[in-house]
Design a protein around this motif. Structure first.
Motif, PDB file in Angstrom:
ATOM      1  N   SER A   1      60.440 -14.379 -63.307  1.00 44.32           N
ATOM      2  CA  SER A   1      61.819 -14.370 -62.821  1.00 44.32           C
ATOM      3  C   SER A   1      62.153 -13.035 -62.173  1.00 44.32           C
TER       4      SER A   1
ATOM      5  N   ALA B   1      60.076  -7.109 -74.488  1.00 46.54           N
ATOM      6  CA  ALA B   1      59.427  -8.241 -75.156  1.00 46.54           C
ATOM      7  C   ALA B   1      59.099  -7.904 -76.606  1.00 46.54           C
TER       8      ALA B   1
ATOM      9  N   TRP C   1      59.839 -11.644 -78.026  1.00 42.85           N
ATOM     10  CA  TRP C   1      59.669 -12.775 -77.134  1.00 42.85           C
ATOM     11  C   TRP C   1      58.354 -13.506 -77.392  1.00 42.85           C
ATOM     12  N   THR C   2      58.362 -14.801 -77.193  1.00 41.86           N
ATOM     13  CA  THR C   2      57.115 -15.580 -77.221  1.00 41.86           C
ATOM     14  C   THR C   2      56.398 -15.342 -75.890  1.00 41.86           C
ATOM     15  N   TYR C   3      55.157 -15.807 -75.801  1.00 41.37           N
ATOM     16  CA  TYR C   3      54.424 -15.679 -74.539  1.00 41.37           C
ATOM     17  C   TYR C   3      55.160 -16.416 -73.419  1.00 41.37           C
ATOM     18  N   HIS C   4      55.723 -17.556 -73.757  1.00 42.20           N
ATOM     19  CA  HIS C   4      56.467 -18.349 -72.780  1.00 42.20           C
ATOM     20  C   HIS C   4      57.672 -17.574 -72.269  1.00 42.20           C
ATOM     21  N   GLU C   5      58.432 -16.969 -73.166  1.00 47.70           N
ATOM     22  CA  GLU C   5      59.615 -16.198 -72.772  1.00 47.70           C
ATOM     23  C   GLU C   5      59.219 -14.986 -71.926  1.00 47.70           C
ATOM     24  N   PHE C   6      58.155 -14.308 -72.333  1.00 49.58           N
ATOM     25  CA  PHE C   6      57.704 -13.135 -71.584  1.00 49.58           C
ATOM     26  C   PHE C   6      57.267 -13.530 -70.178  1.00 49.58           C
TER      27      PHE C   6
ATOM     28  N   HIS D   1      58.176 -16.122 -68.483  1.00 47.55           N
ATOM     29  CA  HIS D   1      59.372 -16.517 -67.734  1.00 47.55           C
ATOM     30  C   HIS D   1      60.108 -15.287 -67.207  1.00 47.55           C
ATOM     31  N   GLU D   2      60.325 -14.294 -68.044  1.00 44.88           N
ATOM     32  CA  GLU D   2      61.025 -13.077 -67.628  1.00 44.88           C
ATOM     33  C   GLU D   2      60.240 -12.324 -66.560  1.00 44.88           C
TER      34      GLU D   2
ATOM     35  N   LYS E   1      62.465  -7.563 -78.670  1.00 41.28           N
ATOM     36  CA  LYS E   1      63.179  -8.820 -78.896  1.00 41.28           C
ATOM     37  C   LYS E   1      62.287  -9.916 -79.460  1.00 41.28           C
TER      38      LYS E   1
END
Length: 82
Positions: free
Chosen positions: A47, A31, A36-41, A43-44, A34
């Motif tokens: 997931s 994170a 990552w935004t909080y949303h992307e983090f 999500h990952e 790359k």
């Protein structure tokens, strides 16, 4: 006083997110690298936990089924092509 990271890992374990707790250092490094935004983090993170749970469920069901031999769809396709 414990480090915030240690606290975060313990919270994951308390919430029964054991696989996420183990993978947390790697996910945090990815994170940061790359950006990552909080949303992307989030999500990952979720997931990853879902993927691990699905894999464990498949393994558990395969063990429960007690098949004499594990066969895949690829194996049947290869036989059909011969």
């Amino acid at each position: 006083m414990s480090h915030p990271f240690d606290s975060l890992q313990q919270q994951c374990r308390t919430l029964r997110l054991a696989e996420t707790a183990k993978e947390l250092p790697t996910l945090l490094r990815k994170a940061e690298a790359k950006g990552w935004t909080y949303h992307e983090f989030t999500h990952e993170l979720l997931s990853y936990e879902l993927q691990c749970r699905e894999q464990k469920a498949v393994e558990r069901l395969m063990k429960w089924a007690d098949f004499p031999e594990v066969k895949t769809l690829d194996g049947y396709v290869n036989i059909a092509l011969l």
